[in-house]
Design an enzyme around this catalytic site. Structure first.
Site, short mmCIF file in Angstrom:
data_model
loop_
_atom_site.label_atom_id
_atom_site.label_comp_id
_atom_site.label_asym_id
_atom_site.label_seq_id
_atom_site.Cartn_x
_atom_site.Cartn_y
_atom_site.Cartn_z
N SER A 83 0.83 -1.20 0.00
CA SER A 83 0.00 0.00 0.00
C SER A 83 0.88 1.26 0.00
CB SER A 83 -0.94 -0.05 1.20
OG SER A 83 -1.91 0.97 1.13
N HIS A 123 -2.29 -1.34 -4.56
CA HIS A 123 -3.74 -1.38 -4.76
C HIS A 123 -4.28 0.03 -4.84
CE1 HIS A 123 -4.81 -1.19 -0.17
NE2 HIS A 123 -3.89 -0.32 -0.52
#
Length: 213
Positions: A37, A60
């Site tokens: 992330s 993501h």
């Protein structure tokens, strides 16, 4: 800088990324656990990014929590879109991949092992243990001059093992599972033998049973 983080606030990650990019010297990043992330964005600031053979890197789409009316939801969607574009900027500079491909990788919540991270350009090299010096053998006296062996490049290429890489997408796996489940539900159930018997045969059997009742 060593990284082992599941991520966090993307704004804080952007600030750390900018601080590292502004540093006058070379920044070396070593991922020894996970860079997921927001942490993956920070890793992109390294002039040289190393990954452990057992580490993972995950990218993501950004996420948020929003509440309010339709206008508030539209603003939240616009904000997430802008944040995603800013994250892609960091990935694009480091990897050289197209923005469309990076967007697809983020949509699929992509997990990469060390080999795949290097293959896609998110990392430069895989961390390796420094080789120990081989013990020196006692020199044997010889009157003949030693001949240096010429390296066989073709043989070295053949002996070099191919490294397998792993790219995992949670959303792609879920989609494949749903498609398989849909195909199973669409299959027609097998018709039992009794359903194929003519009605007159069934009536005849009923008449026979009645005679013994």
């Amino acid at each position: 800088m060593w990284i082992n983080s599941p991520g966090g606030d993307c704004v804080a990650a952007a600030q750390i990324y900018n601080m590292l990019m502004d540093y006058k010297g070379n920044v070396t990043v070593k991922i020894d656990g996970i860079a997921a992330s927001a942490a993956s964005v920070i890793a992109m600031a390294g002039a040289k990014v190393y990954v452990s053979p057992v580490s993972m890197l995950m990218i993501h789409n950004p996420m948020t929590v929003a509440m309010g009316n339709a206008a508030d939801m539209e603003k939240a969607i616009e904000m997430l879109s802008s944040v995603k574009d800013s994250i892609i900027n960091a990935y694009e500079i480091k990897t050289g991949l197209s923005r469309a491909r990076l967007s697809h990788l983020m949509d699929a919540e992509t997990w990469m092992d060390a080999n795949k991270a290097v293959e896609l350009g998110f990392a430069d090299e895989i961390l390796s243990r420094p080789k120990l010096a081989a013990p020196q053998k006692e020199e044997e006296t010889s009157t003949e001059p030693e001949k240096a062996e010429e390296p066989d490049e073709e043989k070295e290429k053949q002996e070099e093992p191919k490294k397998a890489s792993m790219l995992f997408s949670r959303k792609a796996l879920e989609a494949e599972f749903m498609n398989k489940l849909r195909r199973l539900t669409e299959q027609k159930p097998a018709v039992p033998d009794s359903a194929e018997r003519p009605v007159k045969d069934i009536m005849a059997r009923l008449d026979t049973i009645k005679k013994f009742m």
